[in-house]
Design a protein around this motif. Structure first.
Motif, PDB file in Angstrom:
ATOM      1  N   ARG A  50       0.835  -1.207   0.000  1.00 64.65           N
ATOM      2  CA  ARG A  50       0.000   0.000   0.000  1.00 64.65           C
ATOM      3  C   ARG A  50       0.865   1.250   0.000  1.00 64.65           C
ATOM      4  O   ARG A  50       0.602   2.199  -0.746  1.00 64.65           O
ATOM      5  CB  ARG A  50      -0.936  -0.005   1.209  1.00 64.65           C
ATOM      6  CG  ARG A  50      -2.140  -0.907   1.050  1.00 64.65           C
ATOM      7  CD  ARG A  50      -3.174  -0.686   2.147  1.00 64.65           C
ATOM      8  NE  ARG A  50      -2.704  -1.042   3.479  1.00 64.65           N
ATOM      9  CZ  ARG A  50      -2.735  -2.279   3.974  1.00 64.65           C
ATOM     10  NH1 ARG A  50      -3.231  -3.264   3.259  1.00 64.65           N
ATOM     11  NH2 ARG A  50      -2.290  -2.518   5.185  1.00 64.65           N
ATOM     12  N   VAL A  51       1.905   1.255   0.829  1.00 70.67           N
ATOM     13  CA  VAL A  51       2.807   2.414   0.892  1.00 70.67           C
ATOM     14  C   VAL A  51       3.457   2.645  -0.470  1.00 70.67           C
ATOM     15  O   VAL A  51       3.515   3.773  -0.968  1.00 70.67           O
ATOM     16  CB  VAL A  51       3.880   2.213   1.995  1.00 70.67           C
ATOM     17  CG1 VAL A  51       4.987   3.231   1.881  1.00 70.67           C
ATOM     18  CG2 VAL A  51       3.232   2.256   3.367  1.00 70.67           C
ATOM     19  N   GLU A  52       3.913   1.575  -1.103  1.00 70.51           N
ATOM     20  CA  GLU A  52       4.554   1.694  -2.417  1.00 70.51           C
ATOM     21  C   GLU A  52       3.567   2.205  -3.461  1.00 70.51           C
ATOM     22  O   GLU A  52       3.909   3.069  -4.275  1.00 70.51           O
ATOM     23  CB  GLU A  52       5.141   0.349  -2.844  1.00 70.51           C
ATOM     24  CG  GLU A  52       5.758   0.336  -4.225  1.00 70.51           C
ATOM     25  CD  GLU A  52       6.918   1.312  -4.409  1.00 70.51           C
ATOM     26  OE1 GLU A  52       7.190   1.668  -5.577  1.00 70.51           O
ATOM     27  OE2 GLU A  52       7.535   1.736  -3.420  1.00 70.51           O
ATOM     28  N   LEU A  93       0.858   4.010  -2.956  1.00 67.92           N
ATOM     29  CA  LEU A  93       0.570   5.414  -2.659  1.00 67.92           C
ATOM     30  C   LEU A  93       1.734   6.305  -3.076  1.00 67.92           C
ATOM     31  O   LEU A  93       1.531   7.416  -3.572  1.00 67.92           O
ATOM     32  CB  LEU A  93       0.249   5.593  -1.173  1.00 67.92           C
ATOM     33  CG  LEU A  93      -1.080   5.005  -0.718  1.00 67.92           C
ATOM     34  CD1 LEU A  93      -1.210   5.075   0.796  1.00 67.92           C
ATOM     35  CD2 LEU A  93      -2.241   5.715  -1.407  1.00 67.92           C
ATOM     36  N   ARG A  94       2.950   5.813  -2.901  1.00 72.51           N
ATOM     37  CA  ARG A  94       4.127   6.574  -3.321  1.00 72.51           C
ATOM     38  C   ARG A  94       4.108   6.774  -4.826  1.00 72.51           C
ATOM     39  O   ARG A  94       4.331   7.856  -5.337  1.00 72.51           O
ATOM     40  CB  ARG A  94       5.411   5.863  -2.891  1.00 72.51           C
ATOM     41  CG  ARG A  94       6.699   6.655  -3.204  1.00 72.51           C
ATOM     42  CD  ARG A  94       7.945   5.830  -3.009  1.00 72.51           C
ATOM     43  NE  ARG A  94       8.036   4.705  -3.951  1.00 72.51           N
ATOM     44  CZ  ARG A  94       8.335   4.812  -5.242  1.00 72.51           C
ATOM     45  NH1 ARG A  94       8.541   5.976  -5.800  1.00 72.51           N
ATOM     46  NH2 ARG A  94       8.402   3.722  -6.008  1.00 72.51           N
ATOM     47  N   ARG A  95       3.796   5.693  -5.571  1.00 71.46           N
ATOM     48  CA  ARG A  95       3.738   5.784  -7.021  1.00 71.46           C
ATOM     49  C   ARG A  95       2.647   6.741  -7.484  1.00 71.46           C
ATOM     50  O   ARG A  95       2.846   7.533  -8.387  1.00 71.46           O
ATOM     51  CB  ARG A  95       3.470   4.395  -7.639  1.00 71.46           C
ATOM     52  CG  ARG A  95       4.662   3.479  -7.593  1.00 71.46           C
ATOM     53  CD  ARG A  95       4.296   2.193  -8.301  1.00 71.46           C
ATOM     54  NE  ARG A  95       5.288   1.172  -8.085  1.00 71.46           N
ATOM     55  CZ  ARG A  95       5.160  -0.074  -8.479  1.00 71.46           C
ATOM     56  NH1 ARG A  95       4.059  -0.450  -9.119  1.00 71.46           N
ATOM     57  NH2 ARG A  95       6.102  -0.955  -8.261  1.00 71.46           N
ATOM     58  N   GLY A 151       1.357   9.199  -5.799  1.00 68.54           N
ATOM     59  CA  GLY A 151       1.771  10.546  -5.451  1.00 68.54           C
ATOM     60  C   GLY A 151       2.816  11.080  -6.397  1.00 68.54           C
ATOM     61  O   GLY A 151       2.786  12.236  -6.819  1.00 68.54           O
ATOM     62  N   GLY A 152       3.734  10.217  -6.818  1.00 64.60           N
ATOM     63  CA  GLY A 152       4.790  10.614  -7.773  1.00 64.60           C
ATOM     64  C   GLY A 152       4.216  10.917  -9.127  1.00 64.60           C
ATOM     65  O   GLY A 152       4.641  11.858  -9.813  1.00 64.60           O
ATOM     66  N   GLU A 153       3.238  10.148  -9.562  1.00 59.92           N
ATOM     67  CA  GLU A 153       2.632  10.374 -10.875  1.00 59.92           C
ATOM     68  C   GLU A 153       1.779  11.627 -10.872  1.00 59.92           C
ATOM     69  O   GLU A 153       1.678  12.323 -11.854  1.00 59.92           O
ATOM     70  CB  GLU A 153       1.771   9.152 -11.268  1.00 59.92           C
ATOM     71  CG  GLU A 153       2.606   7.911 -11.569  1.00 59.92           C
ATOM     72  CD  GLU A 153       1.752   6.694 -11.838  1.00 59.92           C
ATOM     73  OE1 GLU A 153       0.516   6.824 -11.928  1.00 59.92           O
ATOM     74  OE2 GLU A 153       2.336   5.595 -11.947  1.00 59.92           O
TER      75      GLU A 153
END
Length: 98
Positions: free
Chosen positions: A85-87, A89-91, A93-95
């Motif tokens: 989930r963290v990964e 959400l990170r992706r 957010g980055g996109e």
């Protein structure tokens, strides 16, 4: 289909009368309806047995895997899911920041 056996059963007169009235309403012979009910019952029981056998095989396979050490604890599964989930959400957010 020819009759090859006679089936006699005891039941309450009220049940018999209601059943006979219902089959008459549908313009169907009571014996035909009883045969269908019997076939349906047999089919349901067969499906229940097949599902029980399937479930038993799945449980036995899971127990063999557990005994062989091929399993994860609930804590391990939850930790892996949290990391995913963290990964994700990170992706996302980055996109979104593109």
């Amino acid at each position: 289909m020819s009759t090859k056996a006679v089936f006699t059963m005891k039941l309450e007169p009220e049940l018999r009368d209601e059943f006979m009235a219902a089959t008459a309403e549908d313009d169907r012979p009571a014996s035909q309806v009883v045969r269908e009910l019997m076939r349906d019952y047999i089919k349901q029981r067969r499906q229940a047995r097949e599902y029980d056998d399937y479930l038993r095989r799945k449980v036995e396979a899971a127990r063999r895997q557990r005994d062989a050490g091929l399993h994860f604890s609930n804590e391990e599964v939850e930790a892996e899911a949290a990391a995913r989930r963290v990964e994700l959400l990170r992706r996302i957010g980055g996109e979104a920041g593109l």
